[in-house]
Design a protein around this motif. Structure first.
Motif, PDB file in Angstrom:
ATOM      1  N   ILE A 153      38.038  50.688  35.318  1.00 55.92           N
ATOM      2  CA  ILE A 153      38.459  49.318  35.539  1.00 55.92           C
ATOM      3  C   ILE A 153      37.776  48.772  36.790  1.00 55.92           C
ATOM      4  CG2 ILE A 153      40.701  49.648  34.426  1.00 55.92           C
ATOM      5  CD1 ILE A 153      41.934  49.658  37.263  1.00 55.92           C
ATOM      6  N   VAL A 154      37.778  47.471  36.911  1.00 55.78           N
ATOM      7  CA  VAL A 154      37.216  46.837  38.102  1.00 55.78           C
ATOM      8  C   VAL A 154      38.279  46.027  38.838  1.00 55.78           C
ATOM      9  CG1 VAL A 154      34.867  46.776  37.222  1.00 55.78           C
ATOM     10  CG2 VAL A 154      36.401  44.866  36.771  1.00 55.78           C
ATOM     11  N   GLU A 155      39.470  45.925  38.273  1.00 56.82           N
ATOM     12  CA  GLU A 155      40.551  45.171  38.900  1.00 56.82           C
ATOM     13  C   GLU A 155      41.206  45.998  40.002  1.00 56.82           C
ATOM     14  OE1 GLU A 155      43.421  43.808  36.030  1.00 56.82           O
ATOM     15  OE2 GLU A 155      41.840  43.308  34.614  1.00 56.82           O
ATOM     16  N   LEU A 156      41.318  45.418  41.185  1.00 57.96           N
ATOM     17  CA  LEU A 156      42.054  46.073  42.258  1.00 57.96           C
ATOM     18  C   LEU A 156      43.556  45.929  42.000  1.00 57.96           C
ATOM     19  CD1 LEU A 156      40.049  44.836  45.362  1.00 57.96           C
ATOM     20  CD2 LEU A 156      39.903  47.066  44.223  1.00 57.96           C
ATOM     21  N   PRO A 157      44.332  46.906  42.451  1.00 57.75           N
ATOM     22  CA  PRO A 157      45.786  46.798  42.209  1.00 57.75           C
ATOM     23  C   PRO A 157      46.416  45.672  43.022  1.00 57.75           C
ATOM     24  CG  PRO A 157      45.258  48.717  43.572  1.00 57.75           C
ATOM     25  CD  PRO A 157      43.962  48.107  43.145  1.00 57.75           C
TER      26      PRO A 157
END
Length: 149
Positions: A145-149
């Motif tokens: 994934i490339v989305e940061l939490p």
């Protein structure tokens, strides 16, 4: 950054093509304050850029390899030469400095094993100052994934 900024970031990470009106609706803001917040996040460098995520296999790069590189020496010339070569090489998607037994971890994409051999012979093997190269090929992905939490 507050909770509303984090909501904005979450939505933009999921879909960077949202219009300001769509984004404002998703985060329960009116369009003007939403746009102001987005511009502030851009200005502060929290949002670096907007990109399209491309399917590697569909784009002709089905082979991913992680390559650990150890330099023979760590003088400025060797390090600068290696890092410049990395920046100039489009097959190298990422390069990370490491602690431990290797100095760098490279993520590389190629069209096939023949292309990997060419990459090795023409790029890494011709880069001065490399002591060892250790390659691991990806044969499956559990999470990417490339989305940061």
């Amino acid at each position: 950054m507050d909770g509303k900024d984090r909501q904005i970031l979450r939505e933009l990470q999921r879909d960077g093509r949202l219009t300001n009106a769509e984004l404002a609706d998703r985060v329960n803001l009116s369009p003007s304050p939403c746009l102001r917040r987005v511009r502030n996040l851009e200005k502060a460098g929290v949002i670096e850029r907007y990109v399209a995520l491309v399917d590697r296999e569909a784009a002709g790069y089905p082979v991913t390899a992680f390559v650990q590189v150890t330099l023979a020496r760590h003088d400025r010339v060797v390090v600068d030469t290696f890092e410049q070569r990395v920046r100039e090489t489009p097959q190298i998607l990422s390069c990370h400095l490491l602690t431990g037994s290797s100095d760098y971890l490279l993520q590389i994409v190629v069209a096939g094993l023949d292309d990997y051999e060419i990459f090795m012979r023409e790029t890494l093997h011709t880069t001065p100052g490399i002591a060892t190269i250790n390659t691991s090929f990806v044969y499956g992905t559990v999470k990417d994934i490339v989305e940061l939490p």
